[in-house]
Write an enzyme that holds these catalytic residues in place. Structure first.
Site, PDB file in Angstrom:
ATOM      1  N   LYS A 112      -5.222 -28.452  70.907  1.00  0.00           N
ATOM      2  CA  LYS A 112      -4.023 -28.024  71.620  1.00  0.00           C
ATOM      3  C   LYS A 112      -3.623 -26.650  71.097  1.00  0.00           C
ATOM      4  CE  LYS A 112      -2.307 -32.723  72.450  1.00  0.00           C
ATOM      5  NZ  LYS A 112      -1.192 -33.689  72.269  1.00  0.00           N
ATOM      6  N   LYS A 170       4.294 -27.127  74.342  1.00  0.00           N
ATOM      7  CA  LYS A 170       5.212 -28.159  73.839  1.00  0.00           C
ATOM      8  C   LYS A 170       5.339 -28.090  72.326  1.00  0.00           C
ATOM      9  CE  LYS A 170       1.943 -31.102  72.147  1.00  0.00           C
ATOM     10  NZ  LYS A 170       1.929 -31.885  70.899  1.00  0.00           N
ATOM     11  N   SER A 204       6.422 -36.013  64.360  1.00  0.00           N
ATOM     12  CA  SER A 204       5.924 -34.769  64.952  1.00  0.00           C
ATOM     13  C   SER A 204       5.942 -33.657  63.915  1.00  0.00           C
ATOM     14  CB  SER A 204       6.797 -34.376  66.153  1.00  0.00           C
ATOM     15  OG  SER A 204       6.633 -33.011  66.477  1.00  0.00           O
TER      16      SER A 204
END
Length: 335
Positions: A107, A190, A255
């Protein structure tokens, strides 16, 4: 079905556990000797995913030739900045067969070229179909067997649908998509937005402010999708790889990007916080490239710009938060 996972970080290791538990024959490769030794000796990745047992059926390799010999699919689970190096290692081993699907789990954006992961891999292996596996999947929850859903995107939609079905299991649902670029835009942005959300949380500015960040962030994702491919697909924007992954990454205590931002917000400066995060913070790695891409596309990306300047010492944390919250909440989200 035999699959090979290249990269034994937290996500690659968790994926090996999840896929093995669904009956797949799994190999996992790492160039990190400490990780290989830990997996072989203790059945656990004590470096990146301590506390989770990897099934003994998972074969651990440090030899790329052996790892890539004959799998039905290869999953590439390394950071975006290491992806080209991984491809070079595969090429040097001369073991990859033409036609074997390559599923990229990175990512980010390659900083030197501003290419997305699928573009890097397709450039290196033009004889292999390239797909992207993305979505809201915290490694520790995936390894625990908790419910998880992801999206597999690729231009060869029939193959994507087949692979998604083959890789799915009782706790891991994988859906297919033809929006290869949109899925990757959401995947990289994100993480940057989650840093901003963490800063807001760390400063104690409340949930209302966090909601502003997420809405503005979705607006920036939509703008980049439109600029890159001419349209922002509704099913992508409100699906797993954009909205789903954004919400998870901006709110979950596990996260890394949000946690990094929260540390920055609490400390009031970016420098010390980075030294407290030995694990990869993808948003930090990609934000400068994302800003450069925005400039190339003639786009204003207020969140990305503020985070990049803050990390480069050009903007204080409070000033960055003020810029993020004062950015107009765009009305482009007509989905």
């Amino acid at each position: 079905m035999q699959v090979t996972i290249l990269g034994a970080g937290a996500f690659g290791t968790a994926l090996s556990i999840a896929l093995c538990n669904t009956g797949k024959k799994v190999r996992i490769w790492s160039r990190n000797g400490q990780v290989v030794e830990s997996l072989r000796t203790h059945g656990e990745n004590s470096v990146y995913l301590p506390g989770f047992k990897v099934p003994r059926e998972v074969l651990v390799h440090s030899d790329m030739g052996l790892a890539t010999d004959g799998p039905a699919a290869i999953l590439m689970c390394v950071p975006a900045q290491e992806l080209r190096s991984l491809c070079n290692t595969i090429t040097a081993a001369s073991a990859l067969e033409a036609g074997v699907p390559l599923l990229v789990c990175s990512k980010g954006i390659e900083n030197s070229s501003l290419k997305f992961p699928s573009e890097v891999v397709a450039e290196m292996f033009p004889q292999n179909p390239v797909f992207v596996l993305s979505g809201p999947a915290l490694a520790r929850e995936l390894a625990s067997g908790l419910p998880c859903a992801m999206v597999l995107a690729g231009d060869e939609i029939t193959t994507a649908e087949t692979l998604a079905s083959q890789l799915s299991g009782p706790a891991l649902a994988i859906v297919h998509s033809g929006d290869l670029m949109g899925v990757q835009v959401g995947a990289v942005m994100k993480n940057i937005i989650a840093i901003a959300s963490g800063i807001i949380a760390g400063m104690g500015l409340g949930h209302n402010a966090s909601a502003i960040v997420m809405v503005q962030g979705m607006s920036e994702i939509k703008a980049v999708c439109e600029a890159k491919v001419g349209v922002a697909a509704t099913e992508t924007l409100i699906g797993l790889s954009c909205l789903g992954d954004l919400v998870l990454t901006c709110t979950a205590p596990g996260s890394r990007n949000m946690s990094f931002g929260s540390s920055v917000g609490k400390a009031g400066r970016a420098g010390a916080s980075g030294q407290q995060k030995p694990m990869l913070v993808e948003g930090v790695e990609s934000v400068t490239a994302m800003v450069n891409m925005g400039k190339a596309l003639n786009l204003e990306l207020p969140i990305c710009s503020a985070i990049a300047r803050m990390l480069h010492g050009q903007l204080g944390v409070r000033q960055a938060a003020a810029e993020i919250l004062s950015a107009p909440v765009k009305s482009r989200l007509n989905v």
